[in-house]
Design an enzyme around this catalytic site. Sequence first.
Site, PDB file in Angstrom:
ATOM      1  N   THR A  14       0.906  -1.293   0.062  1.00  0.00           N
ATOM      2  CA  THR A  14      -0.038  -0.098  -0.055  1.00  0.00           C
ATOM      3  C   THR A  14       0.589   1.171   0.209  1.00  0.00           C
ATOM      4  O   THR A  14       0.521   2.130  -0.548  1.00  0.00           O
ATOM      5  CB  THR A  14      -0.844  -0.037   1.163  1.00  0.00           C
ATOM      6  OG1 THR A  14      -1.791  -1.215   1.161  1.00  0.00           O
ATOM      7  CG2 THR A  14      -1.858   1.278   1.329  1.00  0.00           C
ATOM      8  N   TYR A  27      -7.796   0.354  -4.385  1.00  0.00           N
ATOM      9  CA  TYR A  27      -6.589   0.946  -4.867  1.00  0.00           C
ATOM     10  C   TYR A  27      -5.713  -0.294  -5.360  1.00  0.00           C
ATOM     11  O   TYR A  27      -6.162  -1.605  -5.273  1.00  0.00           O
ATOM     12  CB  TYR A  27      -5.896   1.376  -3.948  1.00  0.00           C
ATOM     13  CG  TYR A  27      -5.433   0.815  -2.559  1.00  0.00           C
ATOM     14  CD1 TYR A  27      -4.110   0.434  -2.640  1.00  0.00           C
ATOM     15  CD2 TYR A  27      -6.275   0.762  -1.740  1.00  0.00           C
ATOM     16  CE1 TYR A  27      -3.802  -0.571  -1.585  1.00  0.00           C
ATOM     17  CE2 TYR A  27      -5.861  -0.163  -0.757  1.00  0.00           C
ATOM     18  CZ  TYR A  27      -4.479  -0.758  -0.608  1.00  0.00           C
ATOM     19  OH  TYR A  27      -4.016  -1.373   0.291  1.00  0.00           O
ATOM     20  N   SER A  60       1.686  -7.392  -0.340  1.00  0.00           N
ATOM     21  CA  SER A  60       2.410  -8.592   0.408  1.00  0.00           C
ATOM     22  C   SER A  60       1.611 -10.068   0.514  1.00  0.00           C
ATOM     23  O   SER A  60       2.206 -11.028   1.183  1.00  0.00           O
ATOM     24  CB  SER A  60       2.605  -7.943   1.906  1.00  0.00           C
ATOM     25  OG  SER A  60       1.506  -7.893   2.639  1.00  0.00           O
ATOM     26  N   THR A  93       1.320  -4.220   4.579  1.00  0.00           N
ATOM     27  CA  THR A  93       1.000  -4.820   5.975  1.00  0.00           C
ATOM     28  C   THR A  93       0.306  -5.894   6.091  1.00  0.00           C
ATOM     29  O   THR A  93       0.528  -6.740   7.033  1.00  0.00           O
ATOM     30  CB  THR A  93       0.083  -3.489   6.617  1.00  0.00           C
ATOM     31  OG1 THR A  93      -1.167  -3.617   5.697  1.00  0.00           O
ATOM     32  CG2 THR A  93       0.537  -2.186   6.604  1.00  0.00           C
ATOM     33  N   ASP A  94      -0.099  -6.717   5.201  1.00  0.00           N
ATOM     34  CA  ASP A  94      -1.033  -7.946   5.393  1.00  0.00           C
ATOM     35  C   ASP A  94      -0.142  -8.852   5.545  1.00  0.00           C
ATOM     36  O   ASP A  94      -0.367  -9.871   6.615  1.00  0.00           O
ATOM     37  CB  ASP A  94      -1.577  -8.389   4.203  1.00  0.00           C
ATOM     38  CG  ASP A  94      -2.826  -7.616   3.776  1.00  0.00           C
ATOM     39  OD1 ASP A  94      -3.230  -6.917   4.582  1.00  0.00           O
ATOM     40  OD2 ASP A  94      -3.255  -7.795   2.651  1.00  0.00           O
ATOM     41  N   LYS A 166      -0.721  -7.353  12.833  1.00  0.00           N
ATOM     42  CA  LYS A 166      -1.691  -6.349  12.478  1.00  0.00           C
ATOM     43  C   LYS A 166      -3.037  -6.647  13.068  1.00  0.00           C
ATOM     44  O   LYS A 166      -3.494  -7.839  13.297  1.00  0.00           O
ATOM     45  CB  LYS A 166      -1.807  -6.682  10.948  1.00  0.00           C
ATOM     46  CG  LYS A 166      -2.863  -5.755  10.194  1.00  0.00           C
ATOM     47  CD  LYS A 166      -2.983  -5.953   8.700  1.00  0.00           C
ATOM     48  CE  LYS A 166      -3.637  -4.608   7.826  1.00  0.00           C
ATOM     49  NZ  LYS A 166      -3.643  -4.705   6.528  1.00  0.00           N
ATOM     50  N   GLU A 284      -2.218 -31.757  29.583  1.00  0.00           N
ATOM     51  CA  GLU A 284      -2.288 -32.589  28.373  1.00  0.00           C
ATOM     52  C   GLU A 284      -1.061 -32.367  27.664  1.00  0.00           C
ATOM     53  O   GLU A 284      -1.046 -33.458  26.652  1.00  0.00           O
ATOM     54  CB  GLU A 284      -3.711 -32.256  27.540  1.00  0.00           C
ATOM     55  CG  GLU A 284      -3.842 -33.644  26.263  1.00  0.00           C
ATOM     56  CD  GLU A 284      -5.372 -33.419  25.972  1.00  0.00           C
ATOM     57  OE1 GLU A 284      -5.584 -33.913  24.974  1.00  0.00           O
ATOM     58  OE2 GLU A 284      -6.251 -32.483  26.583  1.00  0.00           O
TER      59      GLU A 284
END
Length: 326
Positions: A14, A27, A60, A93-94, A166, A284
């Site tokens: 971005t 975009y 990304s 940013t993803d 994020k 466990e």
Amino acid sequence: MAQGYISIFATGGTIAGIAGSATRRDYRPGQIGIDQFLDSLAELDLGVELRGQQFANIGSEDIGPELWQRLHDAALAAMEDGDCQGVVITHGTDTAEETAFLLDQTLPTAKPVILVGAMRPADAVGSDGLRNFANAVRVASDPQAAGRGVVLVMSDRIFAARDARKAHTEMTDAFKGFPRGPIGHVTPTSLEWFGPAWRVGEGSRYEFHLDMPKVSILYAYAGMSADNVKQAVEGGAKGIVLAGFGHGNAPRAIRDALAQVVAQGVPVVRASRVDEGLVDREPEDDSANFVAARALGPARARILLQLLLANGISDPARIQDEFSRR
């Protein structure tokens, strides 16, 4: 600022995106090249020479091992260049938390490595890209930034790669840090660290491997079938991260199926789909040989498990030791 230059590795995202209108919601990421981007920064007078390289110009969501390898190798070369003060990587940013964490674990800490992105494209009203970038350059130019591993700079805050994630789909302050929160505050004219560097002089923790073993993330949901575990293993998973309910929990059928694959040599890490909180060991885990992810969410837990397996660490007790020291 000290003399020298900052290496800029551009990957798109971005921060290099264009909407074609200041008010459009949609975009196209990765439209501005590094040369054009650096030209737009000239008027900011950042006080340091910037040398840019275009590694990719993509969103990304499409970043993966081959680009990670190139970034890793270029960052290592920058570490060996006596004139290079540090590295800034522009990134969507993803998946920024995954790239940041992978590089954090596979690079020495001799010089700063900063990931920076934006939540609004370059031509949007209130675009945050140039400010975030100016802040990243300021961090990269500070000698005190070394010894902190890879960091992420967004919305005037500095996050360690071990903590960053994020947490919002569109707000400019989309990133949080858990469990430590931001480790510093930065603006184009000021920089404050909230504590001393914790990795001074430390080398890379793990060797980078291009062909890392496949690790699947299973997202827990009500009524989940044990077939999900079977399908992951049959699909080639050499490790599984459970994005569990609450404290890394899952339906009984899933837990039993996961215990069976651990007995077959496929390590299982229990993480949580919840936004914050530690996933500690429980009784466990000892009988099933599960690993507790501690502070790492599913995305970073997957990266760490891949690195461990690629570096020959497959024993659940050894894996737990590595997760516990994050």
